[in-house]
Design a protein around this motif. Structure first.
Motif, PDB file in Angstrom:
ATOM      1  N   ASN A   1      22.198  57.879  64.044  1.00 20.15           N
ATOM      2  CA  ASN A   1      22.075  59.341  64.010  1.00 20.15           C
ATOM      3  C   ASN A   1      21.483  59.833  62.700  1.00 20.15           C
ATOM      4  N   GLY A   2      21.949  59.229  61.611  1.00 17.83           N
ATOM      5  CA  GLY A   2      21.525  59.695  60.299  1.00 17.83           C
ATOM      6  C   GLY A   2      22.339  60.864  59.789  1.00 17.83           C
ATOM      7  N   GLN A   3      23.534  61.082  60.394  1.00 19.42           N
ATOM      8  CA  GLN A   3      24.371  62.205  59.988  1.00 19.42           C
ATOM      9  C   GLN A   3      25.701  61.748  59.386  1.00 19.42           C
ATOM     10  N   GLY A   4      26.009  60.451  59.486  1.00 25.27           N
ATOM     11  CA  GLY A   4      27.240  59.953  58.888  1.00 25.27           C
ATOM     12  C   GLY A   4      28.349  59.707  59.894  1.00 25.27           C
ATOM     13  N   ILE A   5      29.550  59.465  59.388  1.00 31.12           N
ATOM     14  CA  ILE A   5      30.666  59.042  60.234  1.00 31.12           C
ATOM     15  C   ILE A   5      31.307  60.220  60.973  1.00 31.12           C
ATOM     16  N   ASN A   6      31.722  59.938  62.206  1.00 27.16           N
ATOM     17  CA  ASN A   6      32.469  60.888  63.038  1.00 27.16           C
ATOM     18  C   ASN A   6      31.737  62.221  63.224  1.00 27.16           C
ATOM     19  N   LYS A   7      30.402  62.156  63.271  1.00 31.22           N
ATOM     20  CA  LYS A   7      29.592  63.379  63.418  1.00 31.22           C
ATOM     21  C   LYS A   7      28.484  63.161  64.445  1.00 31.22           C
ATOM     22  N   ARG A   8      28.164  64.216  65.169  1.00 31.91           N
ATOM     23  CA  ARG A   8      26.989  64.193  66.022  1.00 31.91           C
ATOM     24  C   ARG A   8      25.743  64.383  65.166  1.00 31.91           C
TER      25      ARG A   8
ATOM     26  N   LEU B   1      17.757  36.002  49.518  1.00 33.85           N
ATOM     27  CA  LEU B   1      16.797  37.073  49.231  1.00 33.85           C
ATOM     28  C   LEU B   1      16.908  38.112  50.336  1.00 33.85           C
ATOM     29  N   ILE B   2      16.943  39.405  49.943  1.00 34.12           N
ATOM     30  CA  ILE B   2      17.207  40.477  50.900  1.00 34.12           C
ATOM     31  C   ILE B   2      16.167  41.578  50.759  1.00 34.12           C
ATOM     32  N   ALA B   3      15.613  42.000  51.898  1.00 31.96           N
ATOM     33  CA  ALA B   3      14.713  43.157  51.927  1.00 31.96           C
ATOM     34  C   ALA B   3      15.214  44.121  52.992  1.00 31.96           C
ATOM     35  N   THR B   4      15.297  45.410  52.645  1.00 30.97           N
ATOM     36  CA  THR B   4      15.758  46.414  53.602  1.00 30.97           C
ATOM     37  C   THR B   4      14.868  47.645  53.531  1.00 30.97           C
ATOM     38  N   GLY B   5      14.857  48.418  54.609  1.00 29.11           N
ATOM     39  CA  GLY B   5      14.065  49.638  54.626  1.00 29.11           C
ATOM     40  C   GLY B   5      14.586  50.623  55.652  1.00 29.11           C
ATOM     41  N   GLN B   6      14.298  51.902  55.438  1.00 26.59           N
ATOM     42  CA  GLN B   6      14.751  52.956  56.341  1.00 26.59           C
ATOM     43  C   GLN B   6      13.660  54.006  56.502  1.00 26.59           C
ATOM     44  N   ILE B   7      13.440  54.431  57.755  1.00 20.68           N
ATOM     45  CA  ILE B   7      12.550  55.545  58.062  1.00 20.68           C
ATOM     46  C   ILE B   7      13.358  56.540  58.886  1.00 20.68           C
ATOM     47  N   GLY B   8      13.407  57.796  58.446  1.00 25.32           N
ATOM     48  CA  GLY B   8      14.216  58.754  59.190  1.00 25.32           C
ATOM     49  C   GLY B   8      14.018  60.181  58.747  1.00 25.32           C
ATOM     50  N   LYS B   9      14.855  61.036  59.277  1.00 25.65           N
ATOM     51  CA  LYS B   9      14.817  62.456  58.948  1.00 25.65           C
ATOM     52  C   LYS B   9      16.241  62.954  58.780  1.00 25.65           C
ATOM     53  N   GLY B  10      16.552  63.483  57.591  1.00 23.51           N
ATOM     54  CA  GLY B  10      17.883  63.979  57.309  1.00 23.51           C
ATOM     55  C   GLY B  10      18.056  65.434  57.711  1.00 23.51           C
TER      56      GLY B  10
ATOM     57  N   VAL C   1      20.147  74.125  52.729  1.00 20.42           N
ATOM     58  CA  VAL C   1      21.198  73.750  53.675  1.00 20.42           C
ATOM     59  C   VAL C   1      20.702  73.976  55.107  1.00 20.42           C
ATOM     60  N   GLY C   2      20.916  72.996  55.972  1.00 22.81           N
ATOM     61  CA  GLY C   2      20.478  73.088  57.361  1.00 22.81           C
ATOM     62  C   GLY C   2      19.041  72.679  57.587  1.00 22.81           C
ATOM     63  N   GLN C   3      18.334  72.368  56.512  1.00 24.40           N
ATOM     64  CA  GLN C   3      16.925  71.990  56.641  1.00 24.40           C
ATOM     65  C   GLN C   3      16.797  70.520  57.040  1.00 24.40           C
ATOM     66  N   ASN C   4      15.846  70.218  57.913  1.00 23.81           N
ATOM     67  CA  ASN C   4      15.494  68.835  58.230  1.00 23.81           C
ATOM     68  C   ASN C   4      14.432  68.364  57.243  1.00 23.81           C
ATOM     69  N   TYR C   5      14.581  67.161  56.731  1.00 27.11           N
ATOM     70  CA  TYR C   5      13.666  66.679  55.701  1.00 27.11           C
ATOM     71  C   TYR C   5      13.419  65.182  55.881  1.00 27.11           C
ATOM     72  N   LYS C   6      12.267  64.734  55.408  1.00 28.14           N
ATOM     73  CA  LYS C   6      11.935  63.307  55.457  1.00 28.14           C
ATOM     74  C   LYS C   6      12.899  62.533  54.562  1.00 28.14           C
TER      75      LYS C   6
ATOM     76  N   GLU D   1      14.350  52.236  46.065  1.00 32.13           N
ATOM     77  CA  GLU D   1      13.575  53.467  45.955  1.00 32.13           C
ATOM     78  C   GLU D   1      13.786  54.309  47.214  1.00 32.13           C
ATOM     79  N   GLY D   2      13.827  55.635  47.022  1.00 29.63           N
ATOM     80  CA  GLY D   2      13.995  56.538  48.152  1.00 29.63           C
ATOM     81  C   GLY D   2      13.140  57.774  47.994  1.00 29.63           C
ATOM     82  N   LYS D   3      12.884  58.429  49.133  1.00 30.03           N
ATOM     83  CA  LYS D   3      12.113  59.668  49.103  1.00 30.03           C
ATOM     84  C   LYS D   3      12.758  60.668  50.033  1.00 30.03           C
ATOM     85  N   ASP D   4      13.188  61.814  49.473  1.00 34.97           N
ATOM     86  CA  ASP D   4      13.750  62.925  50.235  1.00 34.97           C
ATOM     87  C   ASP D   4      12.781  64.095  50.111  1.00 34.97           C
TER      88      ASP D   4
END
Length: 379
Positions: A206-213, A235-244, A258-263, A286-289
């Motif tokens: 979901n990208g909203q966290g625990i116990n949440k829609r 050796l570990i590589a991870t990545g995420q693509i989403g919208k908060g 507040v309430g805005q959808n963002y990359k 590294e992250g990008k919001d």
């Protein structure tokens, strides 16, 4: 027998009343015998049912593994969020979790933190005979970063994860996302090859966290790949693509409302090396919001003074919450831990941070802290 016959035919006539009574007695005796037989049969049946119940309960108990741990301690620091000196005893975590094997391929996990809320509940189903393909559905830790997948009982630092992991994986320091303990609701596929030397995981959450829609119609996709080229090295590589979907304002990303959808995109590269002389792990993140870029790195090591008894712990951690606003923080940790019983330990650590937040401001002043923690764990 002679007396009975004589009595029955006394006075020349049969004594039918007595004969009737004797007949009833015979019937009663037969009835009693049948009752005793039936009772014995019922008792045997009850015993069988009881044995079946015991076998069922024994099988259920064999399939459930119960775990639990608690971490509590004391912290003294130069400045808390109010800018004053502070010291306090605290209970950080009191977790209970159970792992159940429904079949040899189907599993279920439940975790509750009595100090906060339900943390995890998910089911796994292993599709292949080996561990090459497993599907998961429910609420669980996302696969982003090396440290986020680790239990606090395995972490060297008392304040647990590095600043970058805590911020980027949703462990609590990002106001836009809130305190989610690095967990989310969703589904995943995972597996391993080459005798566990190659592991992979793909999460859709979901990208909203625990116990949440979900707060929007977009889903976060997280990928993770682990490779062990030689013994002891991972050796570990991870990545995420989403919208908060922002749940609060953040001084690190002031352009997001507040309430805005963002990359919301992230990636990391890390390593973990274990040997008898020392253990060490580190990571670049590294992250990008929206248009805000954050990045950092850390390295943490333990050196056994007495194997499985006393360890020296050291860590250096750098993270810049917003590189355009120069909101960087350095953190150093030095301490010792005593494993007094299996997974139980006592820790003492000195922690230095070069910056802290206060009253909605990012203040670049040193903050010293002395932390102690007792950990008790079973299974």
């Amino acid at each position: 027998m002679f007396y009975l016959s004589f009595y029955i035919f006394a006075n020349g006539t049969p004594n039918y009343l007595l004969f009737y009574k004797m007949k009833n007695i015979k019937k009663a005796a037969i009835g009693l015998s049948l009752c005793l037989t039936a009772f014995g049969s019922v008792s045997a049946q009850e015993q069988k049912e009881e044995n079946k119940t015991k076998e069922f309960l024994s099988d259920v108990m064999d399939r459930i593994i119960v775990h639990g741990y608690a971490q509590a301690g004391y912290t003294y620091q130069d400045r808390d969020r109010g800018g004053e000196k502070a010291n306090s005893f605290d209970i950080k975590r009191t977790l209970f979790f159970a792992h159940a094997a429904i079949t040899d391929r189907w599993f279920f996990m439940f975790m509750h933190d009595f100090n906060s809320q339900v943390q995890e509940y998910y089911t796994d189903y292993r599709i292949t005979n080996n561990k090459a393909l497993t599907v998961r559905f429910g609420q669980f830790k996302n696969g982003l970063t090396y440290e986020n997948k680790l239990s606090p009982t395995e972490m060297e630092a008392i304040d647990v994860y590095s600043e970058g992991v805590t911020y980027l994986s949703g462990c609590g320091s990002d106001p836009l996302f809130g305190v989610q303990y690095g967990r989310d609701l969703g589904a995943a596929v995972m597996g391993e090859f080459a005798n566990g030397k190659v592991k992979y995981e793909v999460d859709v959450m979901n990208g909203q966290g625990i116990n949440k829609r979900d707060g929007n119609n977009a889903k976060d996709v997280i990928g993770r790949l682990e490779v062990s080229p030689v013994e002891g090295l991972n050796l570990i590589a991870t990545g995420q693509i989403g919208k908060g979907h922002a749940i609060a304002k953040s001084l690190y990303t002031p352009e997001i409302e507040v309430g805005q959808n963002y990359k919301r995109n992230r990636y990391s590269f890390g390593f973990d090396y274990k040997s008898k002389p020392f253990n060490v792990h580190g990571e670049y993140l590294e992250g990008k919001d929206a248009s805000v870029t954050s990045r950092g790195y850390y390295v943490t090591t333990t050196v056994p003074l007495i194997p499985k008894k006393f360890d020296l712990v050291g860590s250096y951690d750098y993270f810049n919450f917003n590189k355009d606003l120069d909101m960087d923080q350095h953190k150093a940790i030095f301490g010792i831990q005593w494993w007094y019983f299996k997974k139980c330990r006592f820790q003492v650590q000195y922690v230095y941070k070069s910056a802290y937040t206060q009253g909605g401001e990012f203040i670049k002043k040193g903050n010293n802290a002395l932390m102690c923690q007792m950990q008790v764990r079973f299974n």
